[in-house]
Design a protein around this motif. Structure first.
Motif, PDB file in Angstrom:
ATOM      1  N   ILE A 186       7.135 -56.092  56.566  1.00 47.34           N
ATOM      2  CA  ILE A 186       6.290 -55.498  55.694  1.00 47.34           C
ATOM      3  C   ILE A 186       7.219 -54.786  54.922  1.00 47.34           C
ATOM      4  O   ILE A 186       8.069 -53.863  55.586  1.00 47.34           O
ATOM      5  N   LEU A 187       7.675 -54.924  53.428  1.00 41.19           N
ATOM      6  CA  LEU A 187       8.506 -54.079  52.966  1.00 41.19           C
ATOM      7  C   LEU A 187       8.062 -53.763  51.658  1.00 41.19           C
ATOM      8  O   LEU A 187       7.058 -54.037  51.141  1.00 41.19           O
ATOM      9  N   ASN A 188       8.894 -52.995  50.784  1.00 45.37           N
ATOM     10  CA  ASN A 188       8.753 -52.438  49.542  1.00 45.37           C
ATOM     11  C   ASN A 188       9.209 -53.537  48.512  1.00 45.37           C
ATOM     12  O   ASN A 188      10.475 -53.421  48.539  1.00 45.37           O
ATOM     13  N   ALA A 189       8.047 -54.055  47.918  1.00 48.01           N
ATOM     14  CA  ALA A 189       8.619 -55.079  46.693  1.00 48.01           C
ATOM     15  C   ALA A 189       9.040 -54.510  45.631  1.00 48.01           C
ATOM     16  O   ALA A 189       9.311 -55.194  44.906  1.00 48.01           O
ATOM     17  N   VAL A 218       6.681 -62.788  54.795  1.00 51.22           N
ATOM     18  CA  VAL A 218       7.058 -61.633  54.548  1.00 51.22           C
ATOM     19  C   VAL A 218       6.153 -61.107  53.389  1.00 51.22           C
ATOM     20  O   VAL A 218       5.562 -61.636  52.538  1.00 51.22           O
ATOM     21  N   ILE A 219       5.887 -59.575  53.601  1.00 54.93           N
ATOM     22  CA  ILE A 219       4.865 -58.816  52.845  1.00 54.93           C
ATOM     23  C   ILE A 219       5.395 -57.973  52.203  1.00 54.93           C
ATOM     24  O   ILE A 219       5.888 -57.109  52.487  1.00 54.93           O
ATOM     25  N   GLY A 220       5.279 -58.319  50.712  1.00 55.64           N
ATOM     26  CA  GLY A 220       5.671 -57.179  49.743  1.00 55.64           C
ATOM     27  C   GLY A 220       4.700 -56.313  49.299  1.00 55.64           C
ATOM     28  O   GLY A 220       3.598 -56.794  48.863  1.00 55.64           O
ATOM     29  N   LEU A 257      13.108 -57.848  48.553  1.00 61.31           N
ATOM     30  CA  LEU A 257      12.386 -59.043  48.967  1.00 61.31           C
ATOM     31  C   LEU A 257      13.448 -60.170  49.063  1.00 61.31           C
ATOM     32  O   LEU A 257      13.337 -60.931  49.927  1.00 61.31           O
ATOM     33  N   TYR A 258      14.582 -59.820  48.322  1.00 60.12           N
ATOM     34  CA  TYR A 258      15.345 -60.968  48.185  1.00 60.12           C
ATOM     35  C   TYR A 258      16.272 -61.208  49.520  1.00 60.12           C
ATOM     36  O   TYR A 258      16.161 -61.972  50.274  1.00 60.12           O
ATOM     37  N   ASP A 291       3.771 -51.854  48.005  1.00 61.07           N
ATOM     38  CA  ASP A 291       4.332 -50.706  47.283  1.00 61.07           C
ATOM     39  C   ASP A 291       4.787 -49.362  48.085  1.00 61.07           C
ATOM     40  O   ASP A 291       4.977 -48.481  47.548  1.00 61.07           O
ATOM     41  N   THR A 292       4.945 -49.629  49.296  1.00 61.57           N
ATOM     42  CA  THR A 292       5.351 -48.661  50.182  1.00 61.57           C
ATOM     43  C   THR A 292       6.542 -49.203  51.049  1.00 61.57           C
ATOM     44  O   THR A 292       6.661 -50.716  51.085  1.00 61.57           O
ATOM     45  N   ASP A 293       7.355 -48.515  51.860  1.00 60.00           N
ATOM     46  CA  ASP A 293       8.464 -49.119  52.637  1.00 60.00           C
ATOM     47  C   ASP A 293       7.963 -49.650  53.638  1.00 60.00           C
ATOM     48  O   ASP A 293       9.046 -50.529  54.471  1.00 60.00           O
ATOM     49  N   GLY A 294       6.788 -49.660  54.146  1.00 62.23           N
ATOM     50  CA  GLY A 294       6.421 -50.446  55.384  1.00 62.23           C
ATOM     51  C   GLY A 294       5.139 -49.788  56.095  1.00 62.23           C
ATOM     52  O   GLY A 294       4.351 -49.124  55.156  1.00 62.23           O
ATOM     53  N   ILE A 295       4.979 -49.783  57.528  1.00 67.96           N
ATOM     54  CA  ILE A 295       3.877 -49.118  57.755  1.00 67.96           C
ATOM     55  C   ILE A 295       4.577 -47.766  58.555  1.00 67.96           C
ATOM     56  O   ILE A 295       5.539 -47.681  59.221  1.00 67.96           O
ATOM     57  N   TYR A 296       3.765 -46.977  58.108  1.00 67.62           N
ATOM     58  CA  TYR A 296       3.762 -45.384  58.713  1.00 67.62           C
ATOM     59  C   TYR A 296       2.944 -44.826  59.662  1.00 67.62           C
ATOM     60  O   TYR A 296       2.034 -45.425  59.785  1.00 67.62           O
ATOM     61  N   SER A 297       3.528 -44.055  60.321  1.00 65.29           N
ATOM     62  CA  SER A 297       2.801 -43.364  61.192  1.00 65.29           C
ATOM     63  C   SER A 297       1.275 -42.672  60.560  1.00 65.29           C
ATOM     64  O   SER A 297       0.258 -42.434  61.293  1.00 65.29           O
ATOM     65  N   ALA A 298       1.284 -42.433  59.395  1.00 65.16           N
ATOM     66  CA  ALA A 298       0.322 -41.827  58.622  1.00 65.16           C
ATOM     67  C   ALA A 298       0.499 -42.237  57.249  1.00 65.16           C
ATOM     68  O   ALA A 298       1.398 -42.818  56.851  1.00 65.16           O
TER      69      ALA A 298
END
Lengths: 266, 266
Positions: B240-243, B172-174, B249-250, B176-183
């Motif tokens: 990958i998520l926004n912690a 689990v990777i927290g 994260l929870y 400061d963005t919501d995940g992986i973006y196309s740009a």
């Protein structure tokens, strides 16, 4: 340069903390000691410090030294290590500020004990730091234990162990009294300071020494002395001095004469 | 119980520090994250955190990643490790306060790299902590390097390495963005969040991803993704998520559905 024998320096918890308080650091003492270490400019130096009012009360509260008996102690183990890193952090901050390339090595991360005695300690990294000119800094810390689950490893046990492993030239022990006395100087006004003790003499007076009065889960002065025997047996000279008094540590690190008790094999 | 596969949790430096400042911790985020970890109550959990505005600017100032070239860098190495222990201490304090039996393990004391890649890492003690129910906490840290003298080991390299060594169930990777973006969503408003990526898809978009804008001596999002390949290859699922956003994260630690990017081998 890697042939130089290192000095192993122990800084007692009673010197850098106020043992009558809880989590009470003596920041002035920490800064003065860092300054003395920087000024002495020892080629190879390993430092070990005690727990004082950080590690000891926390370890005692949770019975960490006695080993794992119940689940709730685990947070106590974590807390004991954590408060030790806080005290260590204060010293590291001051050492680095004084331009000493000091690197902390937590025993909880590299030592495994068996019934409280060091069983395995991979010192490859520690030796590399030392040979590169870094100053490794260790401390009394809770450790995993093969028999007890976990326990507390005293800085004093580490001192002798490391001095032997590193074939140290000398052990310098900074405490809050002037050295070893014929009686406890905090109680007995007629206590006499020994300037020099052979191993035999040390053995004879060992049993007469009282324990220190503050909570010290790892044995006070009696414990300190007991731990020193194996190193002195191997002809490593020990000097015990008052690191609470300015310049004594500095003089000892420089190899100059200083008030204190020298312990030698013969 | 020791059969349970662990979760490896990475907490990005950008989440727990303000990367635009220097030595600027986000204590509220640290406390919320500790609370979420405590609430999720994962049986086996190893945590790794980044350096953010603690480790990176200091490492960069002294050129630690590039290796030992001059004597003065040694104090820089010491300082980089020290500031990382300060950041780590803030997280440890909060974890212990939330009754998590968390024990810090500094990579500078147990890892040796070769040209920046992990060469030796004795994980005996780490595994024992994990099997006993402790939560080991590691972090990006300067390390001794067989070729460079020393370097900086990124938390991201540690994540994959540890997940493989511990045969983790998930990473689990927290961040400061919501995940992986196309740009880069910080620049391009039309950037699209990927909900799921296969390893092949990840490889194709990898080159398109920009580097992060703050000083990050260990590579930003591009570096993060590159490091993940070996773990995903071994079928360890990554999310990958926004912690920085509450409860994500929870939810991920509980195995519940959550906004973010899932990466799987196929």
């Amino acid at each position: 340069m890697s042939e130089t024998k290192p000095i192993v320096l122990k800084i007692g918890g009673s010197v850098i903390t106020d043992k009558s308080g809880e989590l009470a650091a003596r920041t002035e003492a920490i800064n003065r000691i860092s300054e003395e270490i920087a000024k002495a400019n020892v080629k190879k130096l390993a430092i070990i410090h005690g727990g004082g009012s950080f590690g000891h009360p926390t370890a005692q509260k949770y019975g960490i030294k006695e080993g794992l008996r119940e689940e709730t102690q685990k947070v106590g183990f974590a807390e004991t290590h954590h408060v030790m890193t806080v005290l260590n952090g204060l010293l590291m901050d001051s050492l680095v500020w004084h331009n000493i390339p000091a690197v902390s090595l937590a025993p909880s991360g590299c030592v495994i004990t068996e019934n409280g005695r060091i069983k395995s300690f991979d010192d490859t990294i520690l030796k590399t730091y030392l040979n590169m000119g870094f100053t490794p800094v260790l401390y009394g810390d809770p450790t995993l234990d093969d028999k007890l689950g976990f326990t507390v490893l005293s800085g004093d046990q580490l001192v002798s162990h490391l001095a032997i492993r590193l074939t140290a030239s000398r052990i310098v022990i900074g405490v809050d009294t002037d050295g070893i006395y014929s009686a406890d100087p905090k109680i007995d006004k007629n206590a006499k300071l020994y300037a020099r003790l052979s191993l035999d003499e040390l053995g004879r007076i060992k049993e007469r020494l009282g324990k220190s009065h503050s909570p010290d889960v790892t044995g006070g002065m009696l414990g300190k002395i007991t731990e020193l025997f194996p190193a002195v047996e191997r002809k490593i000279q020990v000097i015990i001095l008052n690191a609470g008094k300015p310049n004594r540590l500095y003089r000892a690190l420089k190899g100059e004469e200083v008030e204190g008790t020298i312990i030698e094999k013969e």
